[in-house]
Design a protein around this motif. Structure first.
Motif, mmCIF file in Angstrom:
data_model
loop_
_atom_site.group_PDB
_atom_site.id
_atom_site.type_symbol
_atom_site.label_atom_id
_atom_site.label_comp_id
_atom_site.label_asym_id
_atom_site.label_seq_id
_atom_site.Cartn_x
_atom_site.Cartn_y
_atom_site.Cartn_z
ATOM 1 N N LEU A 12 0.771 -1.228 0.007
ATOM 2 C CA LEU A 12 0.242 0.166 0.064
ATOM 3 C C LEU A 12 0.833 1.121 -0.133
ATOM 4 N N ALA A 13 0.503 2.287 -0.562
ATOM 5 C CA ALA A 13 1.397 3.769 -0.283
ATOM 6 C C ALA A 13 0.152 4.581 -0.937
ATOM 7 N N ALA A 14 0.464 5.405 0.257
ATOM 8 C CA ALA A 14 -0.570 7.154 0.317
ATOM 9 C C ALA A 14 0.070 8.292 0.058
ATOM 10 N N THR A 15 -0.655 8.844 -0.682
ATOM 11 C CA THR A 15 0.233 10.178 -1.091
ATOM 12 C C THR A 15 -1.283 11.669 -1.162
ATOM 13 N N SER A 16 -1.089 12.083 -0.528
ATOM 14 C CA SER A 16 -2.497 13.024 0.165
ATOM 15 C C SER A 16 -1.667 14.659 -0.679
ATOM 16 N N ASP A 17 -2.991 15.114 -1.270
ATOM 17 C CA ASP A 17 -2.313 16.255 -1.779
ATOM 18 C C ASP A 17 -2.609 18.052 -0.508
ATOM 19 N N ARG A 18 -1.030 18.535 -0.581
ATOM 20 C CA ARG A 18 -0.933 19.619 0.447
ATOM 21 C C ARG A 18 -0.549 20.569 -0.151
ATOM 22 N N ARG A 19 -1.721 20.824 -1.464
ATOM 23 C CA ARG A 19 -0.982 21.645 -2.606
ATOM 24 C C ARG A 19 -1.117 23.220 -2.043
ATOM 25 N N GLY A 20 -2.233 23.296 -0.123
ATOM 26 C CA GLY A 20 -1.317 24.582 0.647
ATOM 27 C C GLY A 20 -0.501 24.499 0.725
ATOM 28 N N ALA A 21 0.682 23.687 1.017
ATOM 29 C CA ALA A 21 2.038 24.043 1.473
ATOM 30 C C ALA A 21 3.016 23.523 0.382
ATOM 31 N N GLY A 22 2.619 22.823 -0.960
ATOM 32 C CA GLY A 22 2.608 23.615 -1.884
ATOM 33 C C GLY A 22 3.789 22.452 -3.073
ATOM 34 N N CYS A 23 2.811 21.133 -2.191
ATOM 35 C CA CYS A 23 3.897 20.100 -2.074
ATOM 36 C C CYS A 23 2.125 18.908 -1.755
ATOM 37 N N VAL A 24 3.041 17.737 -2.267
ATOM 38 C CA VAL A 24 2.432 16.508 -2.341
ATOM 39 C C VAL A 24 2.781 15.970 -0.633
ATOM 40 N N PHE A 25 1.839 14.959 0.372
ATOM 41 C CA PHE A 25 2.706 14.462 0.858
ATOM 42 C C PHE A 25 2.641 12.400 0.929
ATOM 43 N N ALA A 43 8.287 1.248 -6.470
ATOM 44 C CA ALA A 43 7.641 0.995 -7.769
ATOM 45 C C ALA A 43 5.512 1.800 -6.914
ATOM 46 N N MET A 44 5.790 1.545 -6.385
ATOM 47 C CA MET A 44 4.650 2.554 -5.816
ATOM 48 C C MET A 44 4.614 3.996 -5.858
ATOM 49 N N LYS A 45 5.532 3.827 -5.053
ATOM 50 C CA LYS A 45 5.678 4.913 -4.059
ATOM 51 C C LYS A 45 5.704 6.211 -5.602
ATOM 52 N N THR A 46 6.853 5.489 -6.344
ATOM 53 C CA THR A 46 7.251 6.105 -8.161
ATOM 54 C C THR A 46 5.836 6.831 -9.209
ATOM 55 N N TYR A 47 4.713 5.688 -8.876
ATOM 56 C CA TYR A 47 4.017 5.656 -9.378
ATOM 57 C C TYR A 47 3.248 6.917 -8.733
ATOM 58 N N GLY A 48 3.287 7.080 -7.056
ATOM 59 C CA GLY A 48 2.208 7.981 -6.439
ATOM 60 C C GLY A 48 2.687 9.371 -6.594
ATOM 61 N N MET A 49 3.700 9.698 -6.614
ATOM 62 C CA MET A 49 4.976 10.516 -7.327
ATOM 63 C C MET A 49 3.866 11.649 -8.757
ATOM 64 N N PHE A 51 1.180 11.875 -8.639
ATOM 65 C CA PHE A 51 0.058 12.511 -8.034
ATOM 66 C C PHE A 51 0.454 14.125 -7.885
ATOM 67 N N ALA A 52 1.663 14.241 -7.806
ATOM 68 C CA ALA A 52 2.155 15.960 -7.573
ATOM 69 C C ALA A 52 1.285 16.743 -8.875
ATOM 70 N N GLY A 53 2.010 15.944 -10.051
ATOM 71 C CA GLY A 53 2.090 17.060 -11.900
ATOM 72 C C GLY A 53 -0.063 16.584 -11.332
ATOM 73 N N LEU A 54 -0.077 15.736 -11.212
ATOM 74 C CA LEU A 54 -1.788 16.526 -11.332
ATOM 75 C C LEU A 54 -2.410 17.486 -10.190
ATOM 76 N N CYS A 55 -1.810 17.702 -9.537
ATOM 77 C CA CYS A 55 -1.850 18.617 -7.799
ATOM 78 C C CYS A 55 -1.219 19.835 -8.608
ATOM 79 N N GLY A 56 -0.123 19.811 -9.874
ATOM 80 C CA GLY A 56 0.518 20.712 -9.547
ATOM 81 C C GLY A 56 1.160 21.446 -9.413
ATOM 82 N N VAL A 57 1.761 20.638 -8.726
ATOM 83 C CA VAL A 57 2.825 21.089 -7.893
ATOM 84 C C VAL A 57 3.662 20.166 -8.634
#
Length: 86
Positions: A12-25, A43-49, A51-57
């Motif tokens: 399991l890999a979980a990444t959250s939207d923290r655009r308010g802080a200028g990043c994803v976590f 592999a999971m962490k790279t795929y989850g990363m 997500f940053a592009g989708l959030c615009g950070v």
């Protein structure tokens, strides 16, 4: 994101939207014992990363226990650097 082997949970890999802080976590990444050492975490962490592009950070942040040398090594291979997060 979850990793499956048929119907068996491997990780399991979980990444959250923290655009308010200028990043994803990257909240956490974990792989069950029988599936460790096969590259699933990276592999999971790279795929989850992506997500940053989708959030615009362009930054992904994470934390880990200072004695978790496997996580520290993996994060450094992925380009993470030690930094204070204010």
């Amino acid at each position: 994101m979850i990793s499956l082997d048929g119907d068996t949970w491997c990780g399991l890999a979980a990444t959250s939207d923290r655009r308010g802080a200028g990043c994803v976590f990257n909240e956490m990444t974990g792989v069950t014992r029988p599936y460790r050492g096969r590259g699933l975490s990276i592999a999971m962490k790279t795929y989850g990363m992506r997500f940053a592009g989708l959030c615009g950070v362009d930054r992904v942040r994470t934390v880990h226990h200072p004695e978790n040398t496997a996580a520290i090594e993996m994060n450094r291979r992925l380009g993470y650097v030690d930094a204070d997060w204010d």
